[in-house]
Design a protein around this motif. Structure first.
Motif, PDB file in Angstrom:
ATOM      1  N   GLY A  65       0.818  -1.204   0.000  1.00  0.00           N
ATOM      2  CA  GLY A  65       0.000   0.000   0.000  1.00  0.00           C
ATOM      3  C   GLY A  65       0.850   1.252   0.000  1.00  0.00           C
ATOM      4  N   THR A  66       0.563   2.165   0.901  1.00  0.00           N
ATOM      5  CA  THR A  66       1.283   3.433   0.970  1.00  0.00           C
ATOM      6  C   THR A  66       2.615   3.317   1.704  1.00  0.00           C
ATOM      7  N   GLY A  67       2.978   2.102   2.108  1.00  0.00           N
ATOM      8  CA  GLY A  67       4.310   1.855   2.657  1.00  0.00           C
ATOM      9  C   GLY A  67       4.509   2.229   4.108  1.00  0.00           C
ATOM     10  N   ALA A  68       3.426   2.428   4.853  1.00  0.00           N
ATOM     11  CA  ALA A  68       3.554   2.957   6.210  1.00  0.00           C
ATOM     12  C   ALA A  68       4.398   2.071   7.119  1.00  0.00           C
ATOM     13  N   ALA A 126      -1.008   4.375  -4.482  1.00  0.00           N
ATOM     14  CA  ALA A 126      -0.483   4.056  -3.157  1.00  0.00           C
ATOM     15  C   ALA A 126       1.042   4.047  -3.175  1.00  0.00           C
ATOM     16  N   LEU A 127       1.622   3.450  -4.216  1.00  0.00           N
ATOM     17  CA  LEU A 127       3.085   3.430  -4.329  1.00  0.00           C
ATOM     18  C   LEU A 127       3.661   4.840  -4.471  1.00  0.00           C
ATOM     19  N   ARG A 173       6.671   6.005  -2.116  1.00  0.00           N
ATOM     20  CA  ARG A 173       7.969   6.432  -2.651  1.00  0.00           C
ATOM     21  C   ARG A 173       8.429   7.775  -2.099  1.00  0.00           C
ATOM     22  N   ARG A 174       7.694   8.338  -1.175  1.00  0.00           N
ATOM     23  CA  ARG A 174       8.198   9.524  -0.483  1.00  0.00           C
ATOM     24  C   ARG A 174       9.484   9.210   0.260  1.00  0.00           C
ATOM     25  N   ARG A 175       9.678   7.934   0.604  1.00  0.00           N
ATOM     26  CA  ARG A 175      10.964   7.506   1.162  1.00  0.00           C
ATOM     27  C   ARG A 175      11.748   6.797   0.074  1.00  0.00           C
ATOM     28  N   ILE A 204       8.240  -1.753  -5.619  1.00  0.00           N
ATOM     29  CA  ILE A 204       8.015  -2.482  -6.868  1.00  0.00           C
ATOM     30  C   ILE A 204       6.517  -2.463  -7.189  1.00  0.00           C
ATOM     31  N   ALA A 205       6.165  -2.101  -8.410  1.00  0.00           N
ATOM     32  CA  ALA A 205       4.776  -2.153  -8.863  1.00  0.00           C
ATOM     33  C   ALA A 205       4.477  -3.567  -9.358  1.00  0.00           C
TER      34      ALA A 205
END
Length: 240
Positions: free
Chosen positions: A44-47, A70-71, A75-77, A83-84
């Protein structure tokens, strides 16, 4: 318009990752901290991986998700690999100590073939002795009975509610509506989730080359009982 990017931002608002407040987040934080390399499937958004880096994790962290919006937030980090793609498309070989599917992402694997391909891919991405941690809502709790228009969430100046369309065998299909305060509908998303019981779940795992190392009925590692609302599983890759 309420775009996919707007929906991803709202998801983060609704679902902040915080192990000090949420037992599920604390459960996964402990596993991730202890693992030298982690693959988060359906990130998801990588939280979760964001938090791991913030907490000082120095190993390899990889998140995979088919949702490009979401990616985009994930990718803010830039110190995490993103990976998509889907679980079945991972294509990574014996590279990780731990794989995860958090926030009930496992339930998005609806069909038998999709589930088998995904489990095979996750197993293939794990090193010898690696573990796969995930959770699924226990079907006995019938969580979908609470997904109805009477249960409205109001947040960030918006209203959200769910409505079940069908329950067929172990698959529940429902809609999520996002609207303005006056009821003007901005977006309707349709989702299908699979509610596997313990026995068929474990059979799929065994078929894919996993053995159940630990299995709990709650986030504090309590046993599975007739009142459990979750099936929390840590499965180990079987070599050979």
């Amino acid at each position: 318009m309420f775009s996919d990017a707007d929906a991803a931002e709202l998801y983060d608002t609704l679902n902040p990752w915080d192990g000090s407040r949420f037992p599920a987040d604390a459960f996964y934080d402990g596993l991730v901290t202890a693992a030298g390399s982690v693959l988060d499937v359906g990130c998801g958004t990588g939280a979760m991986l964001h938090r791991a880096r913030e907490r000082g994790h120095r190993g390899r962290l990889v998140g995979i998700d088919p949702d490009l919006a979401a990616l985009g937030r994930a990718r803010r980090r830039g110190d995490v690999e993103w990976i998509a793609g889907t679980a079945a498309e991972i294509g990574l070989r014996q590279e990780f100590e731990l794989a995860t599917m958090v926030s009930h992402a496992f339930q998005c694997l609806v069909g038998d073939d999709e589930l088998r391909r995904s489990l095979t891919a996750v197993r293939g991405a794990l090193a010898d002795g690696g573990c796969f941690a995930f959770e699924t809502r226990h079907p006995q709790a019938k969580a979908w009975q609470d997904w109805n228009p009477a249960q409205v969430t109001e947040i960030a100046g918006l209203r959200m509610w769910h409505e079940v369309e069908s329950v067929v065998d172990d698959v529940v299909t429902f809609t999520e509506t996002t609207a303005q305060p006056d009821g003007t509908v901005l977006r309707v998303d349709r989702t299908a989730l699979r509610f596997l019981d313990v026995a068929p779940l474990n059979a799929f795992l065994a078929e894919a080359g996993f053995e159940v190392a630990e299995q709990y009925g709650d986030w504090r590692r309590g046993p599975l009982t007739g009142a459990s609302r979750e099936i929390v599983t840590i499965a180990r890759r079987v070599d050979g």
